[in-house]
Design a protein around this motif. Structure first.
Motif, short mmCIF file in Angstrom:
data_model
loop_
_atom_site.label_atom_id
_atom_site.label_comp_id
_atom_site.label_asym_id
_atom_site.label_seq_id
_atom_site.Cartn_x
_atom_site.Cartn_y
_atom_site.Cartn_z
N SER A 18 20.40 30.24 22.97
CA SER A 18 21.70 30.62 22.42
C SER A 18 21.98 32.10 22.65
O SER A 18 23.11 32.54 22.60
N LYS A 19 20.93 32.87 22.90
CA LYS A 19 21.14 34.30 23.17
C LYS A 19 21.16 34.56 24.67
O LYS A 19 20.87 35.65 25.12
N LYS A 20 21.46 33.55 25.40
CA LYS A 20 21.45 33.66 26.86
C LYS A 20 20.07 34.12 27.33
O LYS A 20 19.07 33.74 26.75
N HIS A 21 20.00 34.99 28.29
CA HIS A 21 18.70 35.31 28.86
C HIS A 21 18.08 36.56 28.26
O HIS A 21 17.33 37.25 28.91
N LYS A 22 18.46 36.85 27.05
CA LYS A 22 17.91 38.06 26.44
C LYS A 22 16.39 38.00 26.47
O LYS A 22 15.79 36.99 26.11
N GLY A 23 15.78 39.07 26.89
CA GLY A 23 14.33 39.09 26.92
C GLY A 23 13.76 38.70 28.27
O GLY A 23 12.57 38.83 28.48
N VAL A 24 14.62 38.22 29.16
CA VAL A 24 14.11 37.87 30.48
C VAL A 24 14.11 39.12 31.36
O VAL A 24 15.08 39.86 31.41
N VAL A 25 12.99 39.32 32.01
CA VAL A 25 12.82 40.52 32.84
C VAL A 25 12.51 40.07 34.27
O VAL A 25 11.77 39.11 34.46
N VAL A 26 13.10 40.77 35.23
CA VAL A 26 12.82 40.46 36.63
C VAL A 26 12.24 41.70 37.30
O VAL A 26 12.72 42.82 37.09
N CYS A 27 11.19 41.51 38.07
CA CYS A 27 10.62 42.63 38.83
C CYS A 27 11.51 42.89 40.05
O CYS A 27 11.71 42.00 40.87
N PRO A 28 12.08 44.11 40.16
CA PRO A 28 13.00 44.38 41.27
C PRO A 28 12.30 44.39 42.64
O PRO A 28 12.95 44.26 43.66
N GLN A 29 11.00 44.50 42.64
CA GLN A 29 10.27 44.63 43.90
C GLN A 29 9.84 43.26 44.47
O GLN A 29 10.04 42.97 45.63
N CYS A 30 9.24 42.43 43.62
CA CYS A 30 8.73 41.15 44.14
C CYS A 30 9.49 39.95 43.58
O CYS A 30 9.21 38.82 43.96
N LYS A 31 10.44 40.22 42.66
CA LYS A 31 11.33 39.17 42.11
C LYS A 31 10.62 38.14 41.24
O LYS A 31 11.15 37.05 41.03
N LEU A 32 9.44 38.46 40.75
CA LEU A 32 8.84 37.58 39.75
C LEU A 32 9.66 37.70 38.47
O LEU A 32 10.28 38.73 38.21
N VAL A 33 9.66 36.62 37.67
CA VAL A 33 10.42 36.59 36.44
C VAL A 33 9.45 36.56 35.26
O VAL A 33 8.53 35.75 35.24
N PHE A 34 9.68 37.46 34.28
CA PHE A 34 8.85 37.45 33.07
C PHE A 34 9.54 36.61 32.03
O PHE A 34 10.63 36.94 31.54
N ILE A 35 8.94 35.49 31.71
CA ILE A 35 9.58 34.55 30.79
C ILE A 35 8.48 33.84 30.00
O ILE A 35 7.42 33.54 30.55
N ASP A 36 8.72 33.66 28.72
CA ASP A 36 7.71 33.03 27.85
C ASP A 36 6.37 33.74 27.92
O ASP A 36 5.32 33.10 27.94
N GLY A 37 6.42 35.06 28.00
CA GLY A 37 5.19 35.83 27.95
C GLY A 37 4.37 35.85 29.22
O GLY A 37 3.23 36.31 29.22
N LYS A 38 4.94 35.35 30.31
CA LYS A 38 4.19 35.31 31.57
C LYS A 38 5.08 35.66 32.76
O LYS A 38 6.26 35.35 32.78
N TRP A 39 4.46 36.27 33.77
CA TRP A 39 5.17 36.50 35.03
C TRP A 39 5.04 35.26 35.88
O TRP A 39 3.93 34.79 36.14
N LYS A 40 6.21 34.75 36.32
CA LYS A 40 6.19 33.50 37.07
C LYS A 40 7.07 33.61 38.31
O LYS A 40 8.03 34.38 38.34
N LYS A 41 6.73 32.78 39.28
CA LYS A 41 7.57 32.64 40.45
C LYS A 41 8.58 31.56 40.12
O LYS A 41 8.24 30.39 40.04
N THR A 42 9.82 31.93 39.86
CA THR A 42 10.80 30.93 39.46
C THR A 42 12.19 31.45 39.81
O THR A 42 12.34 32.56 40.30
N ALA A 43 13.21 30.66 39.58
CA ALA A 43 14.58 31.07 39.91
C ALA A 43 14.98 32.28 39.07
O ALA A 43 14.62 32.38 37.90
N ILE A 44 15.73 33.19 39.67
CA ILE A 44 16.18 34.39 38.96
C ILE A 44 17.41 34.05 38.12
O ILE A 44 18.36 33.47 38.63
N PRO A 45 17.38 34.38 36.83
CA PRO A 45 18.51 34.04 35.95
C PRO A 45 19.74 34.92 36.23
O PRO A 45 19.65 35.91 36.95
#
Ligand SMILES: [Zn+2]
Length: 153
Positions: A16-43
């Motif tokens: 409901s808060k949209k992607h608040k808290g989601v972080v993307v690494c500008p260099q390798c484009k990994l996404v930090f979500i649910d406490g982990k860095w993952k290879k996934t679609a960029i929000p």
């Protein structure tokens, strides 16, 4: 794409808060979500922050150093490099932060492989020993999570 992101999100209140808290690494484009860095679609919306692997590579602050010393490097360097790259690829499935930062060649019979975290240096060292025998020495620094791995044959 969007449904993928939400599928990764195990905490429903965040949706409901949209992607608040989601972080993307500008260099390798990994996404930090649910406490982990993952290879996934960029929000659609996110904050940018370097991931720990890119920070380590940029700062040359490596968790693992693997030194390979052998006459075999004169004749089988490509084969050994392939083995190293394959090990990196399979290790990244378990954790995308495990990465080779750089590979240096010293003379004709020595390679130095710098990895972001200690685990990858030790697992590459063990794979090289499995494939080519030789002698493997692993030294951990007590005060930090870092390993120096020597292989020679
Ligand atoms: Zn990164």
């Amino acid at each position: 794409m969007k449904s993928n992101i939400y599928a990764y999100n195990e905490r429903p209140y965040l949706s409901s808060k949209k992607h608040k808290g989601v972080v993307v690494c500008p260099q390798c484009k990994l996404v930090f979500i649910d406490g982990k860095w993952k290879k996934t679609a960029i929000p659609d919306s996110y904050a940018e922050q370097l991931c720990p692997a890119c920070r380590r590579i940029n700062d040359s602050y490596f968790g693992g150093i693997l030194i390979l010393k052998s006459e075999l490097l004169k004749t089988k360097k490509d084969e050994i490099l392939n083995l190293i790259k394959n090990k990196e690829a399979s290790s990244q499935i378990a954790n995308p932060l495990r990465r080779i930062g750089k590979i240096e060649q010293k003379g004709e019979d020595e390679l130095i492989i710098y990895t972001t975290f200690e685990h990858l240096a030790t697992s590459i060292g063990k794979a090289v020993k499995r494939a080519y025998k030789g002698e493997l020495t692993i030294q951990y620094k007590e005060d930090e999570k870092a390993a120096r791995v020597y292989w020679k044959k």
